[in-house]
Design an enzyme around this catalytic site. Structure first.
Site, mmCIF file in Angstrom:
data_model
loop_
_atom_site.group_PDB
_atom_site.id
_atom_site.type_symbol
_atom_site.label_atom_id
_atom_site.label_comp_id
_atom_site.label_asym_id
_atom_site.label_seq_id
_atom_site.Cartn_x
_atom_site.Cartn_y
_atom_site.Cartn_z
ATOM 1 N N THR A 117 -38.182 4.289 0.187
ATOM 2 C CA THR A 117 -36.894 3.944 0.777
ATOM 3 C C THR A 117 -36.643 2.451 0.715
ATOM 4 O OG1 THR A 117 -35.554 4.004 2.799
ATOM 5 C CG2 THR A 117 -37.936 3.909 3.080
ATOM 6 N N ASP A 118 -35.433 2.100 0.332
ATOM 7 C CA ASP A 118 -35.009 0.718 0.366
ATOM 8 C C ASP A 118 -34.933 0.266 1.821
ATOM 9 O OD1 ASP A 118 -33.964 -1.706 -0.702
ATOM 10 O OD2 ASP A 118 -31.958 -1.052 -0.129
#
Length: 807
Positions: A330-331
């Protein structure tokens, strides 16, 4: 792009020397046909620019366009479509034109559904290309003019102002900008760009004005490199391989039985043509022609269900892949965090109180600038009641990247009050005493905060204190990470921010593991669970991380919101674009969220695991049924010397079993507790054991009808056909529940389809339509026997599923 006139009315020129000129390296690279652009104080000439276009090409990202007809035809060129396409000529060869048409319709339906869903996603490369189609203020032949960005070449001199989008990669020569590059690099905070710094193509100028030289265009830009990665990225999908593997097992079994049957027919003198026809139809009946369509139907229904929850699916296979996903990358910016600045800490100096610190810090801000730092301080001061009535402001100097501070002057007690805020390294030397403040700055910076110093005074400045700012985690991020971990999904945070910031955010949301720099991706063979966070990464690093995990056998999800996330989003089995994502990210992703945050990711995972359970039921039922039909009919011929079912009745089974059981796609199901993988050998073994039980019943019915009831062959064949239909329906309810079958209620559609199937087949058998009639008492007795068998077999099934850990 909105480019305004330069401050001198459009006739501004640049010094060829000092900090206002390109470096010697760029001068050498940008020399076009002998013309040294670094010394061109009037910008490139038209002739030189034309030569540059010939050398470097247009400032565009080439678009690879696949015609719609070609994309549609590609859906017919894969292992599963080959299987169906091979079945059609077999049916035609046997004169079964209706069956051939039905299979062809299934093939077209399956391919069309997949094609339509995938075409709904806009082309990421086309969006990248449109983002570069802007206007730029360019110095050509000594005059400023507006040109299309696609006509820019390395060496061009361009001018940027607040609100502009950088049309290419530009090295700043003169002036200063505050650049928002979060969509490109993943860095949450705007960056200052002064002489010598770079402004990447696609970056937005939030404040300031600057002139620079174009250093890269088109695919050579940071932006273009991302576009090429998107083009190179190829989503891995496992569903075709799963279906084809199942088919290979079933066809291999049928092939062995057909060879045995043909050998028996030759040795016993059975009619060869009849035997060959029977064998071919047996092979056709065993091929799960409805399996691909059922998978597509189940995922399409899942996509509709998710759409109601705000999750848009642009690639159907992603729903199936999400059931097996065990790693989610996940960013950080805009995904785990809110992508906005807020006050993290206020540290007064000396005898100053925190409200006084916030009040004075707010006095050095101006809401009109819309500077994210100023807005964060003003919001915090207002929330804590520290803004109040301010004295009359005499002057305000906005933050300047060159001086790294902002300043304001106010009327104060008959004199003036000067308030300054900015970089501690700049503010400390301006104050009379800052003892101990340096250590506090280091501690706050180590926690990943952006630190500002505030000073105020009349003739001399005194340090008031420190302000720490952060991009805070979303309120639901910690609960989300916890829930994903409960579902067996390992969460890795990937960010362009520094290690300190990444470590702080990861700790606050519950992401464990080491915080690793991007260099770790070059040497590490295993990244899970050693590294829970990767910091300072570039777009190609995210893409490489996804590939590395996939090579290790992980099923990878990737979430993001920016252009820099697009290649990894497309490469991952499950690419998730969040609600505030750029169009490029949404086009590259296979799942798009419409609600803020990542909470709907959990809904997508749970929905996909319910779909997996439905398809597991269908697949187990199909394998059991194929084993039963293939073995029973083949061995029946060998042991009795007659065809126990006519070819017509075998084809009829195709409709009464395969197509009716497609309603399993609507069944109620519970989501699995952990990631699910298709363990084909385990499925074959489990189905084989259950098929052995069904075969026991099948042969019992056959020998009871032949030796006890002494039914004529035509009636015996009808009895066997009805038995195969009834056991086919009982198998569904036997395997749909992993515990005892009475624990949960099937869906209405499944119950209705089963009831109609039993009623229609019983009516045909009793009335003698398409088969020889048998007494109704025989049909009812057979139905009771199958129900009793299902109850007894259920206890064996529960132990079997527990042993093989089929959840």
């Amino acid at each position: 792009m909105r480019i305004q006139e330069a401050q001198d009315g459009g006739n501004r020129t640049l010094s060829p020397s000092g900090r206002n000129g390109p470096s010697p390296e760029w001068a050498e690279m940008n020399s076009v046909d002998g013309e040294d652009t670094s010394a061109a104080v009037h910008g490139l000439s038209s002739t030189g620019a034309e030569a540059g276009l010939r050398r470097f090409g247009p400032n565009v990202v080439p678009e690879v366009h696949v015609p719609a007809w070609k994309a549609l035809l590609s859906k017919f060129w894969a292992p599963v479509p080959w299987m169906l396409e091979a079945t059609i000529p077999l049916e035609l060869l046997l004169g079964k034109y209706t069956e051939a048409i039905v299979i062809a319709v299934l093939l077209v339906l399956n391919s069309t559904l997949s094609f339509v869903q995938e075409r709904r996603a806009s082309d990421a490369l086309a969006l990248l290309r449109r983002r570069l189609t802007v206007q730029a203020r360019v110095l050509r032949d000594g005059h400023w003019r507006l040109l299309r960005a696609q006509d820019l070449v390395p060496g061009d001199i361009v001018h940027l102002r607040m609100g502009d989008i950088a049309p290419a990669d530009i090295r700043i020569l003169d002036g200063a900008l505050l650049l928002d590059q979060s969509a490109l690099t993943g860095e949450s905070l705007p960056v200052d760009a002064t002489a010598g710094a770079s402004a990447y193509a696609g970056a937005v100028a939030k404040r300031g004005e600057a002139t620079g030289v174009v250093t890269a265009t088109g695919t050579r830009t940071y932006f273009g490199t991302t576009a090429e990665l998107v083009q190179r990225a190829k989503t891995v999908t496992h569903i075709e391989a799963i279906i084809f593997t199942i088919v290979k097992y079933l066809v291999a079994l049928d092939a062995v039985l057909v060879v045995i049957l043909l050998g028996y027919a030759l040795s016993e003198g059975l009619p060869l043509l009849d035997t060959l026809t029977f064998a071919l139809i047996l092979l056709v009946a065993s091929i799960p022609v409805a399996l691909p369509a059922t998978f597509t139907l189940a995922t399409a229904l899942g996509a509709v269900e998710l759409a109601r929850k705000g999750v848009l699916v642009t690639r159907l296979s992603a729903i199936e892949e999400a059931a097996a996903m065990n790693v989610l990358c996940t960013d950080k910016t805009g995904t785990i965090t809110e992508n906005r600045l807020e006050l993290a800490a206020a540290r007064p100096h000396g005898t100053v109180t925190e409200p006084e610190l916030l009040r004075l810090a707010a006095m050095a801000c101006d809401e009109a600038t819309q500077d994210p730092i100023d807005l964060a301080i003003l919001t915090a001061a207002q929330a804590r009641g520290a803004s109040g009535d301010l004295p009359r402001r005499l002057e305000f100097i906005p933050f300047d990247p060159a001086t790294k501070r902002s300043e304001a002057r106010y009327e104060h007690s008959g004199g003036q009050l000067r308030v300054v805020k900015g970089s501690p390294q700049v503010i400390f030397p301006l104050t009379s005493e800052a003892a101990g403040a340096e250590e506090m700055v280091e501690r706050l910076a180590a926690e990943g905060y952006r630190v500002l110093a505030v000073a105020a005074g009349g003739d001399g400045l005194e340090l008031i204190g420190l302000i720490a700012l952060e991009d805070p985690p979303r309120e639901d991020s910690r609960a989300l990470v916890t829930r994903l971990q409960e579902l067996g999904v390992h969460v890795i945070m990937v960010t362009g921010d520094g290690i300190a910031t990444a470590r702080t955010i990861a700790a606050r949301v519950g992401i464990g593991g080491d915080v690793c720099p991007r260099e770790a991706l070059q040497s590490m063979a295993v990244t899970v669970p050693a590294c829970g966070v990767f910091a300072g990464v570039l777009p190609e690093d995210k893409y490489r991380l996804v590939q590395t995990l996939q090579r290790q056998g992980d099923i990878v999800g990737m979430t993001g919101d920016g252009v820099n996330d697009a290649p990894a989003l497309k490469q991952a089995e499950v690419g998730v674009a969040v609600a505030n994502a750029t169009d490029v990210a949404k086009a590259a992703a296979s799942v798009v969220l419409t609600n803020p945050g990542l909470q709907d990711t959990v809904a997508a995972i749970e929905s996909s695991r319910r779909i997996y359970q439905r398809m597991l039921t269908y697949t187990l039922n199909k394998i059991i049924k194929t084993f039963e039909i293939a073995i029973f009919l083949s061995v029946g011929v060998i042991t009795s010397g007659v065809f126990v079912v006519t070819p017509l009745l075998i084809v009829l089974l195709l409709f009464t079993n395969d197509f009716v059981t497609m309603s399993i796609a609507t069944d109620r199901a519970e989501a699995s507790a952990g990631p699910e993988r298709w363990r084909i050998p385990v499925l074959m073994t489990t189905a084989g054991v259950l098929a052995a039980l069904v075969l026991t019943l099948s042969f019992s019915v056959f020998f009871a009808g032949r030796d006890w009831l002494r039914l004529p062959l035509p009636q015996l064949q009808t009895l066997i056909f009805v038995m195969l239909v009834f056991t086919g329906q009982s198998n569904i309810y036997l395997v749909r529940e992993r515990g005892h079958f009475w624990r949960s209620r099937p869906s209405n559609w499944l119950l209705l389809s089963s009831l109609l199937d039993i009623i229609v087949v019983s009516t045909l058998a009793i009335s003698g339509v398409l088969m020889t009639a048998i007494p109704s008492s025989l049909v009812l007795g057979l139905l009771a026997a199958v129900l009793g068998f299902m109850v007894a077999a259920d206890f064996v099934k529960v132990r079997l599923f527990s042993y093989f850990n089929l959840r």
